[in-house]
Design an enzyme around this catalytic site. Structure first.
Site, PDB file in Angstrom:
ATOM      1  N   ASP A   1      47.009  83.352  76.982  1.00 18.75           N
ATOM      2  CA  ASP A   1      46.442  82.737  77.994  1.00 18.75           C
ATOM      3  C   ASP A   1      44.777  83.128  77.891  1.00 18.75           C
ATOM      4  O   ASP A   1      43.858  82.501  77.842  1.00 18.75           O
ATOM      5  CB  ASP A   1      46.953  82.874  79.536  1.00 18.75           C
ATOM      6  CG  ASP A   1      48.290  82.337  79.448  1.00 18.75           C
ATOM      7  OD1 ASP A   1      48.650  81.236  79.316  1.00 18.75           O
ATOM      8  OD2 ASP A   1      49.242  83.455  79.722  1.00 18.75           O
TER       9      ASP A   1
ATOM     10  N   HIS B   1      52.578  84.140  84.023  1.00 16.32           N
ATOM     11  CA  HIS B   1      52.293  83.205  82.708  1.00 16.32           C
ATOM     12  C   HIS B   1      52.981  81.742  83.099  1.00 16.32           C
ATOM     13  O   HIS B   1      53.941  81.425  82.554  1.00 16.32           O
ATOM     14  CB  HIS B   1      52.861  83.810  81.571  1.00 16.32           C
ATOM     15  CG  HIS B   1      53.137  83.007  80.421  1.00 16.32           C
ATOM     16  ND1 HIS B   1      51.846  82.396  79.636  1.00 16.32           N
ATOM     17  CD2 HIS B   1      54.126  82.366  79.809  1.00 16.32           C
ATOM     18  CE1 HIS B   1      52.201  81.506  78.804  1.00 16.32           C
ATOM     19  NE2 HIS B   1      53.554  81.657  78.734  1.00 16.32           N
TER      20      HIS B   1
HETATM   21  P1  NAX Z   1      62.646  79.878  69.369  1.00 18.77           P
HETATM   22  O1  NAX Z   1      63.688  78.980  70.018  1.00 18.77           O
HETATM   23  O2  NAX Z   1      61.907  79.468  67.904  1.00 18.77           O
HETATM   24  O3  NAX Z   1      63.452  81.212  69.001  1.00 18.77           O
HETATM   25  C1  NAX Z   1      63.929  82.142  70.144  1.00 18.77           C
HETATM   26  C2  NAX Z   1      65.000  82.895  69.393  1.00 18.77           C
HETATM   27  O4  NAX Z   1      65.767  83.604  70.261  1.00 18.77           O
HETATM   28  C3  NAX Z   1      66.418  81.994  68.605  1.00 18.77           C
HETATM   29  O5  NAX Z   1      66.296  82.336  67.316  1.00 18.77           O
HETATM   30  C4  NAX Z   1      67.361  82.231  69.839  1.00 18.77           C
HETATM   31  O6  NAX Z   1      68.492  82.207  68.716  1.00 18.77           O
HETATM   32  C5  NAX Z   1      67.155  83.667  70.124  1.00 18.77           C
HETATM   33  N1  NAX Z   1      67.757  84.109  71.157  1.00 18.77           N
HETATM   34  C6  NAX Z   1      68.317  83.643  72.192  1.00 18.77           C
HETATM   35  N2  NAX Z   1      68.946  84.263  72.938  1.00 18.77           N
HETATM   36  C7  NAX Z   1      68.951  85.394  72.682  1.00 18.77           C
HETATM   37  C8  NAX Z   1      69.442  86.856  72.843  1.00 18.77           C
HETATM   38  N3  NAX Z   1      70.367  86.870  73.972  1.00 18.77           N
HETATM   39  N4  NAX Z   1      69.226  87.938  72.182  1.00 18.77           N
HETATM   40  C9  NAX Z   1      68.451  87.810  71.036  1.00 18.77           C
HETATM   41  N5  NAX Z   1      67.700  86.689  70.461  1.00 18.77           N
HETATM   42  C10 NAX Z   1      68.090  85.417  71.416  1.00 18.77           C
HETATM   43  O7  NAX Z   1      61.630  80.090  70.332  1.00 18.77           O
HETATM   44  P2  NAX Z   1      60.227  80.609  70.160  1.00 18.77           P
HETATM   45  O8  NAX Z   1      59.270  79.693  69.901  1.00 18.77           O
HETATM   46  O9  NAX Z   1      60.139  81.857  69.329  1.00 18.77           O
HETATM   47  O10 NAX Z   1      59.702  81.393  71.714  1.00 18.77           O
HETATM   48  C11 NAX Z   1      60.379  82.322  72.202  1.00 18.77           C
HETATM   49  C12 NAX Z   1      60.050  82.589  73.663  1.00 18.77           C
HETATM   50  O11 NAX Z   1      58.668  82.808  73.713  1.00 18.77           O
HETATM   51  C13 NAX Z   1      60.423  81.427  74.628  1.00 18.77           C
HETATM   52  O12 NAX Z   1      61.120  81.988  75.602  1.00 18.77           O
HETATM   53  C14 NAX Z   1      59.098  80.717  74.962  1.00 18.77           C
HETATM   54  O13 NAX Z   1      59.005  80.047  75.958  1.00 18.77           O
HETATM   55  C15 NAX Z   1      58.381  81.960  75.011  1.00 18.77           C
HETATM   56  N6  NAX Z   1      56.718  81.899  74.902  1.00 18.77           N
HETATM   57  C16 NAX Z   1      56.014  82.508  75.664  1.00 18.77           C
HETATM   58  C17 NAX Z   1      54.680  82.633  75.678  1.00 18.77           C
HETATM   59  C18 NAX Z   1      53.808  83.748  76.528  1.00 18.77           C
HETATM   60  O14 NAX Z   1      52.745  83.658  76.505  1.00 18.77           O
HETATM   61  N7  NAX Z   1      54.615  84.694  77.329  1.00 18.77           N
HETATM   62  C19 NAX Z   1      53.834  81.759  74.865  1.00 18.77           C
HETATM   63  C20 NAX Z   1      54.720  81.286  73.805  1.00 18.77           C
HETATM   64  C21 NAX Z   1      56.197  80.703  74.084  1.00 18.77           C
HETATM   65  O15 NAX Z   1      56.325  79.588  74.701  1.00 18.77           O
END
Ligand code: NAX
Length: 328
Positions: A159, A187
């Site tokens: 952000d 966030h």
């Molecule tokens: P993806 O769906 O591409 O990847 C997430 C990964 O996490 C998947 O491989 C899934 O299998 C894995 N996963 C799920 N449960 C798990 C667990 N218990 N232990 C280990 N791995 C696990 O998502 P991606 O685009 O990489 O986003 C990841 C996270 O970042 C989401 O929650 C998203 O909302 C968040 N974000 C946060 C941002 C921030 O500024 N704080 C911005 C970007 C993003 O939106």
């Protein structure tokens, strides 16, 4: 050359990790003299995909990268961790509200907090990226009582970077000429991107923009809704920019901020600026020797006060909801 440190990335088979891992292996976060062992955690069904990521990491042929461990076992992943990027979570899909995500995700962060508590170094630096990032960081820290609370932070750096870029575009300057824009609070769409203390080439941004309506309405809403705008266009959430921001956040935490520069991070509130305690709230901070300090005594206008109150209220509600999921 220093001894390698163990760096954990959860959600390692996902899209943010895919952009983050290269930065870590290349030395752009922990520095060019710090070798690393990567501990890559994902869920069992993703292990085959993760193997592909491991092959690519090998093929980078980067000398700072020592061992790479792909695993679905939090105990193995967090063993002796010095730094952890908690990215793994269920990402927000189009039309999905943050609240829908909360109950699925806080359970993940309870398990990971417990594993950090048992297996990680006591000085581990934990950056929570997975949403709802602030409340996930609070939960994670709660379940890791042997690790200091200040070792858990949540990412609002994306952000901040978005806000800096938007101001640079408006003023027609290079992005690094804009300093000290602040992200307050959650966030989420209640965050308060605040340019009132920011500078451009050392001069106050509000005077340079000379349009309070633009700053208080257009700029504010653009940053608050930027994540949703990226999802609407890309059909997936921000990944490249999120990974860059995660690297920026951890590098500044590890190496310190430059004199006169502030960065925004979600940290456990100590009551500064009248923010309630016991929520993870994004504040402007400076960092030295691995420790952050909240920037104090900034004037808060009535407008800013109402925005700070609104985002704090949302975080208190998230905390209540998280507790009701974990302790029904
Ligand atoms: P993806 O769906 O591409 O990847 C997430 C990964 O996490 C998947 O491989 C899934 O299998 C894995 N996963 C799920 N449960 C798990 C667990 N218990 N232990 C280990 N791995 C696990 O998502 P991606 O685009 O990489 O986003 C990841 C996270 O970042 C989401 O929650 C998203 O909302 C968040 N974000 C946060 C941002 C921030 O500024 N704080 C911005 C970007 C993003 O939106």
């Amino acid at each position: 050359m220093a001894e390698p440190i163990n760096v954990v990335v959860t959600g390692a088979a996902g899209q943010i990790a895919y952009s983050l891992l290269y930065q870590l292996a290349a030395g752009s976060v922990f520095g060019p003299d710090q070798p690393i062992n990567l501990r890559l955690l994902d869920i069992p069904v993703m292990m085959e995909v993760l193997q592909g990521v491991v092959m690519e990491l090998e093929d980078l042929a980067l000398p700072l990268l020592k061992e790479v461990l792909p695993t679905a076992d939090p105990a193995a992943a967090f063993k002796d961790a010095a730094a952890a990027f908690l990215v793994g979570a269920m990402p927000r899909k189009q039309g999905m509200e943050r609240k829908d995500l909360l109950s699925a995700n806080v359970k993940i962060f309870k398990v990971q907090g417990e594993a950090l508590d048992k297996y990680a170094r006591k000085d581990v630096k934990v950056l929570v990226v997975g949403n709802p990032a602030n409340t996930n960081a609070l939960i994670c820290s709660h379940y890791a009582p042997s690790i200091p609370k200040e070792n858990f932070t949540a990412m609002t750096r994306l952000d901040q970077n978005r806000a800096q870029a938007a101001l640079a575009a408006r003023l027609g300057v290079q992005v690094d000429k804009i300093l000290n824009v602040i992200i307050w609070g959650n966030h989420s769409s209640t965050q308060f991107p605040d340019a009132s203390h920011a500078t451009v080439n050392g001069k106050p941004v509000p005077a340079a923009v000379n349009d309070d309506t633009w700053l208080n309405e257009v700029f504010l809403e653009t940053i608050q809704k930027r994540g949703a705008a990226v999802i609407a266009a890309r059909k997936m959430s921000s990944a490249m920019s999120a990974a860059k921001a995660a690297g920026d956040h951890m590098r500044d935490w590890w190496m310190g901020t430059k004199p006169g520069h502030w960065v925004s991070m979600g940290v456990l509130s100590d009551g500064s600026y009248g923010v309630p305690k016991d929520i993870v709230f994004s504040f402007p901070v400076t960092i030295k020797d691995g420790k952050f300090n909240i920037v104090q005594n900034l004037p808060v206008s009535d407008f800013a006060r109402s925005k700070l109150n609104a985002t704090a209220k949302e975080l208190e509600e998230e905390r209540t909801e998280a507790h009701s999921v974990l302790m029904p």
